[in-house]
Design a protein around this motif. Sequence first.
Motif: not given
Length: 289
Positions: A83-90, A191-206
């Motif tokens: 699959l082609q992927v980029g920063p618009d998708v997980l 969850a919106e305050d999950d500390p692991h989100l920092a490791d996913l900063a490049h993927e779309p938060r939506l």
Amino acid sequence: MTTVAQALQEAAALGVDRFDAQLLLAEVLGLGEREARAWLRAHDTDLLDEPQRQRFRALLQRRRAGEPVAYLLGRKEFHGLMLQVGPDVLVPRPDTEVLVDWALEVLKGWSAPRVLDLGTGSGAIALALARGRPDADVTVVDLSPRALQVALSNATRLGLALRGLQGSWWQALPGGEAPFDLVVSNPPYIAEDDPHLADLAHEPRLALTSGPDGLDAIRAIIAGAAPHLRAGAWLLLEHGHDQADAVQALLRQAGFEAVDSRCDLAGHRRCTGGAWPAHRPAASESRSA
């Protein structure tokens, strides 16, 4: 001049995982991923020219900053599909293949099933199902028009048929839509305050977060499902490693039967689903199997 071995040593000095570095160097050298590691070992004294060296160093810096390798390569394999992927998708994860395998089990015995993938992203789940069941009529929905375009582009490139609708969950479906035999979704569940989100900063938060407990999207999908399911249809959801009990409870409260969960590669209950009762048809007219 820099040799292959020296380039990989530079990657190690920057703290980049060796396998990641090998994939990135293979991309720079125009090698296929499957033969890359053996080729790099056999040619460790080969020299990189200056453009190759500069490109490799640029990719290493981006990887060091946390950008996923799949984004750097522009592709990711999922369930045997490239699959082609980029920063618009997980980035598609191997654990999500559990959901695909379960969905294919559910579809056994159905003829020309109608399938819906809510929050399709790259189209990974839908395309794996379309390949596994060529007779299926597969619709994909995504709130992000850019993500939807990625999914449809992947479908075109792979020669698989998808119908794409842009919008929020069930609201994207046009009025009078026939009910579905199977609905699948890998919705945002962090969850919106999950500390692991920092490791996913490049993927779309939506596509990652969904309310204080991460279950807002799953609640909305389950609550709106009944009018869109034919009798006996299945709803299968991916969720967080500790959310199976909560998702099972939501499904049962909504009237689903045969509620169960499946484990991911690490043994966590990662997917949960249930069947809409055969004796309680959906609001839309049911069709014969």
